[in-house]
Design a protein around this motif. Structure first.
Motif, PDB file in Angstrom:
ATOM      1  N   LEU A  22      19.499  48.681  -2.076  1.00 46.25           N
ATOM      2  CA  LEU A  22      20.499  47.649  -1.836  1.00 46.25           C
ATOM      3  C   LEU A  22      21.736  48.311  -1.253  1.00 46.25           C
ATOM      4  O   LEU A  22      22.107  49.409  -1.648  1.00 46.25           O
ATOM      5  CB  LEU A  22      20.864  46.955  -3.148  1.00 46.25           C
ATOM      6  CG  LEU A  22      19.727  46.238  -3.862  1.00 46.25           C
ATOM      7  CD1 LEU A  22      20.204  45.719  -5.207  1.00 46.25           C
ATOM      8  CD2 LEU A  22      19.198  45.109  -3.008  1.00 46.25           C
ATOM      9  N   CYS A  23      22.362  47.627  -0.316  1.00 43.25           N
ATOM     10  CA  CYS A  23      23.613  48.139   0.238  1.00 43.25           C
ATOM     11  C   CYS A  23      24.556  46.961   0.468  1.00 43.25           C
ATOM     12  O   CYS A  23      24.119  45.820   0.607  1.00 43.25           O
ATOM     13  CB  CYS A  23      23.380  48.929   1.526  1.00 43.25           C
ATOM     14  SG  CYS A  23      22.842  47.979   2.940  1.00 43.25           S
ATOM     15  N   PRO A  24      25.839  47.238   0.527  1.00 42.07           N
ATOM     16  CA  PRO A  24      26.813  46.176   0.771  1.00 42.07           C
ATOM     17  C   PRO A  24      26.591  45.556   2.157  1.00 42.07           C
ATOM     18  O   PRO A  24      26.121  46.226   3.089  1.00 42.07           O
ATOM     19  CB  PRO A  24      28.163  46.898   0.720  1.00 42.07           C
ATOM     20  CG  PRO A  24      27.911  48.183   0.012  1.00 42.07           C
ATOM     21  CD  PRO A  24      26.488  48.538   0.292  1.00 42.07           C
ATOM     22  N   ASP A  47      15.451  49.162  14.798  1.00 44.66           N
ATOM     23  CA  ASP A  47      16.244  48.442  13.807  1.00 44.66           C
ATOM     24  C   ASP A  47      16.849  49.429  12.814  1.00 44.66           C
ATOM     25  O   ASP A  47      16.496  50.614  12.784  1.00 44.66           O
ATOM     26  CB  ASP A  47      15.418  47.371  13.092  1.00 44.66           C
ATOM     27  CG  ASP A  47      14.248  47.934  12.301  1.00 44.66           C
ATOM     28  OD1 ASP A  47      14.043  49.164  12.296  1.00 44.66           O
ATOM     29  OD2 ASP A  47      13.531  47.139  11.678  1.00 44.66           O
ATOM     30  N   ALA A  48      17.767  48.940  12.010  1.00 47.68           N
ATOM     31  CA  ALA A  48      18.472  49.795  11.057  1.00 47.68           C
ATOM     32  C   ALA A  48      17.512  50.445  10.071  1.00 47.68           C
ATOM     33  O   ALA A  48      17.678  51.626   9.732  1.00 47.68           O
ATOM     34  CB  ALA A  48      19.534  48.982  10.317  1.00 47.68           C
ATOM     35  N   ALA A  49      16.509  49.722   9.620  1.00 41.73           N
ATOM     36  CA  ALA A  49      15.564  50.272   8.645  1.00 41.73           C
ATOM     37  C   ALA A  49      14.830  51.491   9.205  1.00 41.73           C
ATOM     38  O   ALA A  49      14.504  52.419   8.461  1.00 41.73           O
ATOM     39  CB  ALA A  49      14.565  49.207   8.213  1.00 41.73           C
ATOM     40  N   THR A  50      14.603  51.517  10.491  1.00 39.88           N
ATOM     41  CA  THR A  50      13.951  52.660  11.125  1.00 39.88           C
ATOM     42  C   THR A  50      14.902  53.849  11.224  1.00 39.88           C
ATOM     43  O   THR A  50      14.489  55.003  11.097  1.00 39.88           O
ATOM     44  CB  THR A  50      13.449  52.269  12.531  1.00 39.88           C
ATOM     45  OG1 THR A  50      12.541  51.170  12.403  1.00 39.88           O
ATOM     46  CG2 THR A  50      12.757  53.423  13.227  1.00 39.88           C
TER      47      THR A  50
END
Length: 73
Positions: A22-24, A47-50
Motif C-alpha cells: 500500500l502507498c499513499p 506502468d508504475a507497477a513494472t
C-alpha cells in the motif's frame, strides 16, 4: 528530441515474484508520472507497477550502508 535524463534507464527483462504493498495516493500519482516520463524517454509504454522493482533495486544498489552490511555477512 528527448533527452535521456532519468536515473532509471531502459528496463531489463527478468524473472519475477509477485508482492503487493500500500502507498499513499500522492506517491502513486508520482509513480504514474514517472512511468509516463519513462515511456516518453525510452519509447516503450510501462506502468508504475513494472517500474517499482527496478526503482527499489537501484535504490538498494546505491545504499552504501546496505551494501557494506550485506558484504559483511
Amino acid at each position: 528530441m528527448t533527452t535521456r535524463s532519468l536515473r532509471l534507464g531502459p528496463l531489463p527483462s527478468s524473472a519475477s515474484t509477485r508482492i503487493s504493498f500500500l502507498c499513499p495516493a500522492a506517491l502513486k500519482a508520482e509513480l504514474d508520472r514517472y512511468a509516463s516520463m519513462h515511456a516518453q524517454t525510452y519509447g516503450e509504454a510501462v506502468d508504475a507497477a513494472t517500474l517499482i522493482p527496478h526503482m527499489l533495486e537501484a535504490f538498494m544498489a546505491g545504499d552504501r550502508g546496505f551494501r557494506k552490511k550485506a558484504r559483511a555477512k
